[in-house]
Design a protein around this motif. Sequence first.
Motif, PDB file in Angstrom:
ATOM      1  N   PHE A  69       0.812  -1.217   0.000  1.00  0.00           N
ATOM      2  CA  PHE A  69       0.000   0.000   0.000  1.00  0.00           C
ATOM      3  C   PHE A  69       0.843   1.264   0.000  1.00  0.00           C
ATOM      4  CE2 PHE A  69       0.872  -0.751   4.431  1.00  0.00           C
ATOM      5  CZ  PHE A  69       0.915   0.499   5.036  1.00  0.00           C
ATOM      6  N   ILE A  70       0.176   2.351  -0.338  1.00  0.00           N
ATOM      7  CA  ILE A  70       0.757   3.690  -0.282  1.00  0.00           C
ATOM      8  C   ILE A  70       0.090   4.412   0.870  1.00  0.00           C
ATOM      9  CG2 ILE A  70       1.043   5.882  -1.500  1.00  0.00           C
ATOM     10  CD1 ILE A  70       0.818   4.235  -4.125  1.00  0.00           C
ATOM     11  N   ASP A  71       0.887   5.124   1.647  1.00  0.00           N
ATOM     12  CA  ASP A  71       0.391   5.877   2.802  1.00  0.00           C
ATOM     13  C   ASP A  71       0.403   7.363   2.459  1.00  0.00           C
ATOM     14  OD1 ASP A  71      -0.171   7.052   5.228  1.00  0.00           O
ATOM     15  OD2 ASP A  71       1.523   6.181   6.293  1.00  0.00           O
ATOM     16  N   ASN A  72      -0.752   7.866   2.023  1.00  0.00           N
ATOM     17  CA  ASN A  72      -0.918   9.286   1.725  1.00  0.00           C
ATOM     18  C   ASN A  72      -2.045   9.816   2.597  1.00  0.00           C
ATOM     19  OD1 ASN A  72       1.161   9.583  -0.177  1.00  0.00           O
ATOM     20  ND2 ASN A  72      -0.143   8.890  -1.838  1.00  0.00           N
ATOM     21  N   GLU A  73      -2.996  10.481   1.976  1.00  0.00           N
ATOM     22  CA  GLU A  73      -4.160  10.968   2.724  1.00  0.00           C
ATOM     23  C   GLU A  73      -4.974   9.804   3.275  1.00  0.00           C
ATOM     24  OE1 GLU A  73      -5.793  13.146  -0.442  1.00  0.00           O
ATOM     25  OE2 GLU A  73      -4.115  14.546  -0.432  1.00  0.00           O
ATOM     26  N   ASN A  74      -4.956   8.706   2.552  1.00  0.00           N
ATOM     27  CA  ASN A  74      -5.581   7.453   2.971  1.00  0.00           C
ATOM     28  C   ASN A  74      -4.567   6.337   2.807  1.00  0.00           C
ATOM     29  OD1 ASN A  74      -8.294   8.390   3.498  1.00  0.00           O
ATOM     30  ND2 ASN A  74      -8.465   8.711   1.302  1.00  0.00           N
ATOM     31  N   TYR A  75      -4.897   5.159   3.287  1.00  0.00           N
ATOM     32  CA  TYR A  75      -4.076   3.979   3.036  1.00  0.00           C
ATOM     33  C   TYR A  75      -4.635   3.332   1.770  1.00  0.00           C
ATOM     34  CZ  TYR A  75      -2.677   4.601   7.895  1.00  0.00           C
ATOM     35  OH  TYR A  75      -2.211   5.107   9.077  1.00  0.00           O
ATOM     36  N   TYR A  76      -3.863   3.365   0.687  1.00  0.00           N
ATOM     37  CA  TYR A  76      -4.315   2.875  -0.611  1.00  0.00           C
ATOM     38  C   TYR A  76      -3.623   1.547  -0.926  1.00  0.00           C
ATOM     39  CZ  TYR A  76      -5.397   2.882  -5.602  1.00  0.00           C
ATOM     40  OH  TYR A  76      -5.852   2.556  -6.861  1.00  0.00           O
ATOM     41  N   PHE A  77      -4.359   0.448  -0.774  1.00  0.00           N
ATOM     42  CA  PHE A  77      -3.831  -0.883  -1.051  1.00  0.00           C
ATOM     43  C   PHE A  77      -4.008  -1.183  -2.532  1.00  0.00           C
ATOM     44  CE2 PHE A  77      -4.240  -0.951   3.457  1.00  0.00           C
ATOM     45  CZ  PHE A  77      -3.268  -1.825   3.897  1.00  0.00           C
ATOM     46  N   PHE A  78      -2.891  -1.562  -3.184  1.00  0.00           N
ATOM     47  CA  PHE A  78      -2.954  -1.763  -4.634  1.00  0.00           C
ATOM     48  C   PHE A  78      -2.405  -3.104  -5.113  1.00  0.00           C
ATOM     49  CE2 PHE A  78       1.118   0.216  -3.815  1.00  0.00           C
ATOM     50  CZ  PHE A  78       1.988  -0.445  -4.674  1.00  0.00           C
ATOM     51  N   GLU A  79      -1.754  -3.861  -4.227  1.00  0.00           N
ATOM     52  CA  GLU A  79      -1.202  -5.145  -4.656  1.00  0.00           C
ATOM     53  C   GLU A  79      -1.203  -6.133  -3.496  1.00  0.00           C
ATOM     54  OE1 GLU A  79      -0.761  -7.566  -6.785  1.00  0.00           O
ATOM     55  OE2 GLU A  79       0.470  -6.307  -8.083  1.00  0.00           O
ATOM     56  N   MET A  80      -1.326  -7.395  -3.831  1.00  0.00           N
ATOM     57  CA  MET A  80      -1.237  -8.473  -2.850  1.00  0.00           C
ATOM     58  C   MET A  80      -0.663  -9.692  -3.537  1.00  0.00           C
ATOM     59  SD  MET A  80      -5.004 -10.190  -2.400  1.00  0.00           S
ATOM     60  CE  MET A  80      -5.912  -8.731  -2.055  1.00  0.00           C
ATOM     61  N   GLY A  81      -0.035 -10.543  -2.762  1.00  0.00           N
ATOM     62  CA  GLY A  81       0.485 -11.776  -3.319  1.00  0.00           C
ATOM     63  C   GLY A  81       1.614 -12.314  -2.482  1.00  0.00           C
ATOM     64  N   THR A  82       2.220 -13.363  -2.982  1.00  0.00           N
ATOM     65  CA  THR A  82       3.359 -13.940  -2.282  1.00  0.00           C
ATOM     66  C   THR A  82       4.522 -12.962  -2.346  1.00  0.00           C
ATOM     67  OG1 THR A  82       4.265 -15.024  -4.236  1.00  0.00           O
ATOM     68  CG2 THR A  82       2.652 -16.287  -2.923  1.00  0.00           C
ATOM     69  N   HIS A  83       5.500 -13.201  -1.509  1.00  0.00           N
ATOM     70  CA  HIS A  83       6.691 -12.366  -1.480  1.00  0.00           C
ATOM     71  C   HIS A  83       7.279 -12.206  -2.887  1.00  0.00           C
ATOM     72  CE1 HIS A  83      10.968 -11.476  -0.901  1.00  0.00           C
ATOM     73  NE2 HIS A  83      10.587 -10.857   0.213  1.00  0.00           N
ATOM     74  N   ASP A  84       7.465 -13.308  -3.577  1.00  0.00           N
ATOM     75  CA  ASP A  84       8.054 -13.255  -4.921  1.00  0.00           C
ATOM     76  C   ASP A  84       7.160 -12.517  -5.914  1.00  0.00           C
ATOM     77  OD1 ASP A  84      10.279 -14.602  -4.038  1.00  0.00           O
ATOM     78  OD2 ASP A  84       9.663 -16.547  -4.849  1.00  0.00           O
ATOM     79  N   GLU A  85       5.849 -12.693  -5.824  1.00  0.00           N
ATOM     80  CA  GLU A  85       4.933 -12.026  -6.743  1.00  0.00           C
ATOM     81  C   GLU A  85       4.975 -10.501  -6.601  1.00  0.00           C
ATOM     82  OE1 GLU A  85       1.507 -15.513  -7.050  1.00  0.00           O
ATOM     83  OE2 GLU A  85       1.246 -13.854  -5.637  1.00  0.00           O
ATOM     84  N   VAL A  86       4.973 -10.029  -5.392  1.00  0.00           N
ATOM     85  CA  VAL A  86       4.871  -8.570  -5.207  1.00  0.00           C
ATOM     86  C   VAL A  86       6.213  -7.852  -5.286  1.00  0.00           C
ATOM     87  CG1 VAL A  86       2.724  -8.693  -3.915  1.00  0.00           C
ATOM     88  CG2 VAL A  86       4.878  -8.659  -2.677  1.00  0.00           C
ATOM     89  N   TYR A  87       7.313  -8.550  -5.064  1.00  0.00           N
ATOM     90  CA  TYR A  87       8.603  -7.887  -5.071  1.00  0.00           C
ATOM     91  C   TYR A  87       9.393  -8.073  -6.364  1.00  0.00           C
ATOM     92  CZ  TYR A  87       7.763  -7.317  -0.091  1.00  0.00           C
ATOM     93  OH  TYR A  87       7.232  -6.977   1.128  1.00  0.00           O
ATOM     94  N   LYS A  88       8.853  -8.794  -7.327  1.00  0.00           N
ATOM     95  CA  LYS A  88       9.564  -9.007  -8.600  1.00  0.00           C
ATOM     96  C   LYS A  88       9.346  -7.871  -9.588  1.00  0.00           C
ATOM     97  CE  LYS A  88      10.291 -13.925  -8.952  1.00  0.00           C
ATOM     98  NZ  LYS A  88      10.036 -15.138  -9.715  1.00  0.00           N
ATOM     99  N   ARG A  89       8.878  -6.753  -9.165  1.00  0.00           N
ATOM    100  CA  ARG A  89       8.598  -5.616 -10.059  1.00  0.00           C
ATOM    101  C   ARG A  89       9.857  -4.934 -10.497  1.00  0.00           C
ATOM    102  NH1 ARG A  89       3.459  -2.900  -9.666  1.00  0.00           N
ATOM    103  NH2 ARG A  89       2.022  -4.497  -9.123  1.00  0.00           N
TER     104      ARG A  89
END
Length: 89
Positions: A69-89
């Motif tokens: 998620f991004i922490d701005n005016e709100n908490y904006y969750f945009f991705e979920m998955g296994t460690h490898d799925e979300v960090y392979k960007r």
Amino acid sequence: MKKITFSPTFHKKLTTLKKHDTKLFEKIEKQFHTFSLDPRHHSLRLHKLKGNLKNVWSISVTMDFRLIFIDNENYYFFEMGTHDEVYKR
């Protein structure tokens, strides 16, 4: 108080998970409940990411499953998955 919001993609993945993996979905719900009470609670294993995901935060659902998620005016969750799925960007 900040609101928790979801990207359309995140919401779709959450809906699919609810239908296909109820145990994981229940763990996610529990973490969201904890997050809404105390975003810095130790059980969330909250940490800020680095590199091309700088200024983005992660909380853990299991030892391998993350909510991003991004922490701005709100908490904006945009991705979920296994460690490898979300960090392979």
